[in-house]
Motif scaffolding. Sequence first.
Motif, PDB file in Angstrom:
ATOM      1  N   ALA A 125      -5.494 -13.855   6.574  1.00 19.55           N
ATOM      2  CA  ALA A 125      -4.574 -12.820   7.057  1.00 19.55           C
ATOM      3  C   ALA A 125      -4.155 -11.957   5.879  1.00 19.55           C
ATOM      4  O   ALA A 125      -4.334 -12.335   4.716  1.00 19.55           O
ATOM      5  CB  ALA A 125      -3.345 -13.461   7.710  1.00 19.55           C
ATOM      6  N   ALA A 126      -3.616 -10.813   6.194  1.00 20.49           N
ATOM      7  CA  ALA A 126      -3.118  -9.921   5.147  1.00 20.49           C
ATOM      8  C   ALA A 126      -1.720 -10.356   4.719  1.00 20.49           C
ATOM      9  O   ALA A 126      -0.912 -10.784   5.539  1.00 20.49           O
ATOM     10  CB  ALA A 126      -3.081  -8.485   5.667  1.00 20.49           C
ATOM     11  N   GLN A 127      -1.444 -10.236   3.430  1.00 20.47           N
ATOM     12  CA  GLN A 127      -0.131 -10.603   2.902  1.00 20.47           C
ATOM     13  C   GLN A 127       0.324  -9.574   1.874  1.00 20.47           C
ATOM     14  O   GLN A 127      -0.469  -9.060   1.094  1.00 20.47           O
ATOM     15  CB  GLN A 127      -0.167 -11.994   2.263  1.00 20.47           C
ATOM     16  N   LEU A 128       1.619  -9.314   1.889  1.00 24.16           N
ATOM     17  CA  LEU A 128       2.200  -8.359   0.952  1.00 24.16           C
ATOM     18  C   LEU A 128       2.524  -9.034  -0.384  1.00 24.16           C
ATOM     19  O   LEU A 128       2.718 -10.250  -0.451  1.00 24.16           O
ATOM     20  CB  LEU A 128       3.474  -7.751   1.536  1.00 24.16           C
ATOM     21  N   ILE A 129       2.569  -8.222  -1.428  1.00 24.23           N
ATOM     22  CA  ILE A 129       2.997  -8.659  -2.766  1.00 24.23           C
ATOM     23  C   ILE A 129       4.140  -7.752  -3.194  1.00 24.23           C
ATOM     24  O   ILE A 129       4.062  -6.525  -3.021  1.00 24.23           O
ATOM     25  CB  ILE A 129       1.850  -8.566  -3.773  1.00 24.23           C
ATOM     26  N   GLN A 130       5.199  -8.336  -3.739  1.00 23.21           N
ATOM     27  CA  GLN A 130       6.359  -7.570  -4.186  1.00 23.21           C
ATOM     28  C   GLN A 130       6.749  -7.950  -5.609  1.00 23.21           C
ATOM     29  O   GLN A 130       6.272  -8.955  -6.154  1.00 23.21           O
ATOM     30  CB  GLN A 130       7.548  -7.815  -3.252  1.00 23.21           C
ATOM     31  N   ARG A 131       7.642  -7.142  -6.188  1.00 24.95           N
ATOM     32  CA  ARG A 131       8.184  -7.470  -7.505  1.00 24.95           C
ATOM     33  C   ARG A 131       9.209  -8.596  -7.377  1.00 24.95           C
ATOM     34  O   ARG A 131       9.926  -8.691  -6.375  1.00 24.95           O
ATOM     35  CB  ARG A 131       8.851  -6.243  -8.131  1.00 24.95           C
ATOM     36  N   LYS A 132       9.296  -9.421  -8.396  1.00 20.85           N
ATOM     37  CA  LYS A 132      10.249 -10.525  -8.367  1.00 20.85           C
ATOM     38  C   LYS A 132      11.686 -10.047  -8.255  1.00 20.85           C
ATOM     39  O   LYS A 132      12.520 -10.665  -7.597  1.00 20.85           O
ATOM     40  CB  LYS A 132      10.099 -11.379  -9.637  1.00 20.85           C
ATOM     41  N   ASP A 133      11.997  -8.926  -8.906  1.00 24.02           N
ATOM     42  CA  ASP A 133      13.381  -8.452  -8.934  1.00 24.02           C
ATOM     43  C   ASP A 133      13.722  -7.545  -7.753  1.00 24.02           C
ATOM     44  O   ASP A 133      14.830  -7.025  -7.658  1.00 24.02           O
ATOM     45  CB  ASP A 133      13.671  -7.732 -10.246  1.00 24.02           C
ATOM     46  N   ASP A 134      12.777  -7.365  -6.837  1.00 22.69           N
ATOM     47  CA  ASP A 134      13.017  -6.511  -5.667  1.00 22.69           C
ATOM     48  C   ASP A 134      13.693  -7.356  -4.586  1.00 22.69           C
ATOM     49  O   ASP A 134      13.099  -8.299  -4.056  1.00 22.69           O
ATOM     50  CB  ASP A 134      11.694  -5.949  -5.152  1.00 22.69           C
ATOM     51  N   LYS A 135      14.933  -7.036  -4.257  1.00 27.59           N
ATOM     52  CA  LYS A 135      15.704  -7.805  -3.274  1.00 27.59           C
ATOM     53  C   LYS A 135      15.311  -7.484  -1.832  1.00 27.59           C
ATOM     54  O   LYS A 135      15.695  -8.205  -0.909  1.00 27.59           O
ATOM     55  CB  LYS A 135      17.199  -7.550  -3.462  1.00 27.59           C
ATOM     56  N   ARG A 136      14.555  -6.423  -1.638  1.00 25.09           N
ATOM     57  CA  ARG A 136      14.117  -6.080  -0.295  1.00 25.09           C
ATOM     58  C   ARG A 136      13.080  -7.094   0.193  1.00 25.09           C
ATOM     59  O   ARG A 136      12.306  -7.631  -0.599  1.00 25.09           O
ATOM     60  CB  ARG A 136      13.498  -4.677  -0.270  1.00 25.09           C
ATOM     61  N   GLU A 137      13.081  -7.345   1.492  1.00 26.28           N
ATOM     62  CA  GLU A 137      12.101  -8.246   2.080  1.00 26.28           C
ATOM     63  C   GLU A 137      11.242  -7.470   3.079  1.00 26.28           C
ATOM     64  O   GLU A 137      11.692  -7.142   4.167  1.00 26.28           O
ATOM     65  CB  GLU A 137      12.787  -9.427   2.771  1.00 26.28           C
ATOM     66  N   PHE A 138      10.020  -7.156   2.687  1.00 27.18           N
ATOM     67  CA  PHE A 138       9.091  -6.476   3.584  1.00 27.18           C
ATOM     68  C   PHE A 138       8.336  -7.543   4.375  1.00 27.18           C
ATOM     69  O   PHE A 138       7.535  -8.294   3.822  1.00 27.18           O
ATOM     70  CB  PHE A 138       8.106  -5.619   2.786  1.00 27.18           C
ATOM     71  N   ARG A 139       8.610  -7.608   5.674  1.00 27.14           N
ATOM     72  CA  ARG A 139       7.992  -8.635   6.512  1.00 27.14           C
ATOM     73  C   ARG A 139       6.902  -8.085   7.425  1.00 27.14           C
ATOM     74  O   ARG A 139       6.219  -8.851   8.111  1.00 27.14           O
ATOM     75  CB  ARG A 139       9.069  -9.336   7.345  1.00 27.14           C
ATOM     76  N   SER A 140       6.757  -6.773   7.434  1.00 26.74           N
ATOM     77  CA  SER A 140       5.717  -6.154   8.247  1.00 26.74           C
ATOM     78  C   SER A 140       5.363  -4.809   7.637  1.00 26.74           C
ATOM     79  O   SER A 140       6.096  -4.278   6.792  1.00 26.74           O
ATOM     80  CB  SER A 140       6.198  -5.956   9.689  1.00 26.74           C
ATOM     81  N   LEU A 141       4.262  -4.230   8.084  1.00 32.01           N
ATOM     82  CA  LEU A 141       3.890  -2.908   7.595  1.00 32.01           C
ATOM     83  C   LEU A 141       4.888  -1.852   8.064  1.00 32.01           C
ATOM     84  O   LEU A 141       5.110  -0.851   7.374  1.00 32.01           O
ATOM     85  CB  LEU A 141       2.475  -2.558   8.069  1.00 32.01           C
ATOM     86  N   GLU A 142       5.517  -2.074   9.212  1.00 24.92           N
ATOM     87  CA  GLU A 142       6.523  -1.128   9.690  1.00 24.92           C
ATOM     88  C   GLU A 142       7.685  -1.013   8.704  1.00 24.92           C
ATOM     89  O   GLU A 142       8.312   0.050   8.582  1.00 24.92           O
ATOM     90  CB  GLU A 142       7.036  -1.555  11.065  1.00 24.92           C
ATOM     91  N   ASP A 143       7.961  -2.096   7.981  1.00 30.45           N
ATOM     92  CA  ASP A 143       9.029  -2.066   6.980  1.00 30.45           C
ATOM     93  C   ASP A 143       8.700  -1.156   5.803  1.00 30.45           C
ATOM     94  O   ASP A 143       9.579  -0.816   5.014  1.00 30.45           O
ATOM     95  CB  ASP A 143       9.297  -3.476   6.431  1.00 30.45           C
ATOM     96  N   LEU A 144       7.425  -0.755   5.693  1.00 26.26           N
ATOM     97  CA  LEU A 144       6.988   0.052   4.552  1.00 26.26           C
ATOM     98  C   LEU A 144       6.858   1.533   4.895  1.00 26.26           C
ATOM     99  O   LEU A 144       6.358   2.310   4.079  1.00 26.26           O
ATOM    100  CB  LEU A 144       5.654  -0.478   4.020  1.00 26.26           C
ATOM    101  N   LYS A 145       7.308   1.929   6.073  1.00 27.68           N
ATOM    102  CA  LYS A 145       7.300   3.351   6.398  1.00 27.68           C
ATOM    103  C   LYS A 145       8.201   4.099   5.430  1.00 27.68           C
ATOM    104  O   LYS A 145       9.338   3.691   5.183  1.00 27.68           O
ATOM    105  CB  LYS A 145       7.754   3.573   7.841  1.00 27.68           C
TER     106      LYS A 145
END
Length: 268
Positions: A125-145
């Motif tokens: 499956a596809a999975q997102l990668i984020q920065r350690k210090d980023d407090k945002r939680e992107f749980r879907s592609l819609e969150d990245l609009k």
Amino acid sequence: MTWFQAGWARTLIAAPLLALTMAGAHAADLLDSVKSAGVLKIGLEGTYPPFGYRGPSNQLEGFDVDVARAVAGKLGVKPEFVTTEWSGIIAGLQAGKFDVIVNQVSVTPQRRQVLDFSRPYVYSAAQLIQRKDDKREFRSLEDLKGKKLGVSLGSNYNDLAKSVPGIDVRTYPGAPEYLRDLAAQRVDAALNDRLMVNYLIKTSNLPLRPGGVVRGGEVEVAIPFRKDNPKFAQAIDGALDSLRKDGTLSRLAVKWFGSDVTKPASGT
């Protein structure tokens, strides 16, 4: 991904000769030529750890390399690896430079139009990668609009990201480039295979962390080969079935990923 489309601008006189040539080209099944040569030619990048890469002794190793060797063994032939850049690997298969690709090729409707595929041997499956210090939680592609998302050029994740309107999709030659931009805050997140995420984060030595698994990004990985080779298709499926039944596929998955990714998430 670049797809070849054959040109058919021919004179009426040349058409019968072309038809005979095409018929002759398809008379022999790929299995016959592979068995005759005693070699299965396998296309892969060779620069894609942990799937296929050159180890300390400059020999190819990795999960896909092990799978390809096991498949060739079941066919009773020797594996011969042909390293090719991802951008040209489908064209290389169509041109006959190798018989199969074993390089985490996901099954898509577009690819099925021009290639045949074995049964899947990996489910991901596809999975997102984020920065350690980023407090945002992107749980879907819609969150990245309205956000910037890094992906590899020509990958199915590029297509997946672009299927959601409103995402600023940034394409890169590969993971090292977009991971550096992610760490430098030039993109908000990146997208890759969940099989790769932990490995990429570990080897990048960058302050990154795994993000959410993306719904709709489920992937079946299989072995593609040229169309109109029914005996070869049956033999490849038979080899994979045998490797699944004797536990080889599961053992290789656990060896490289720590879990059995050769079965659907449902376990069926």
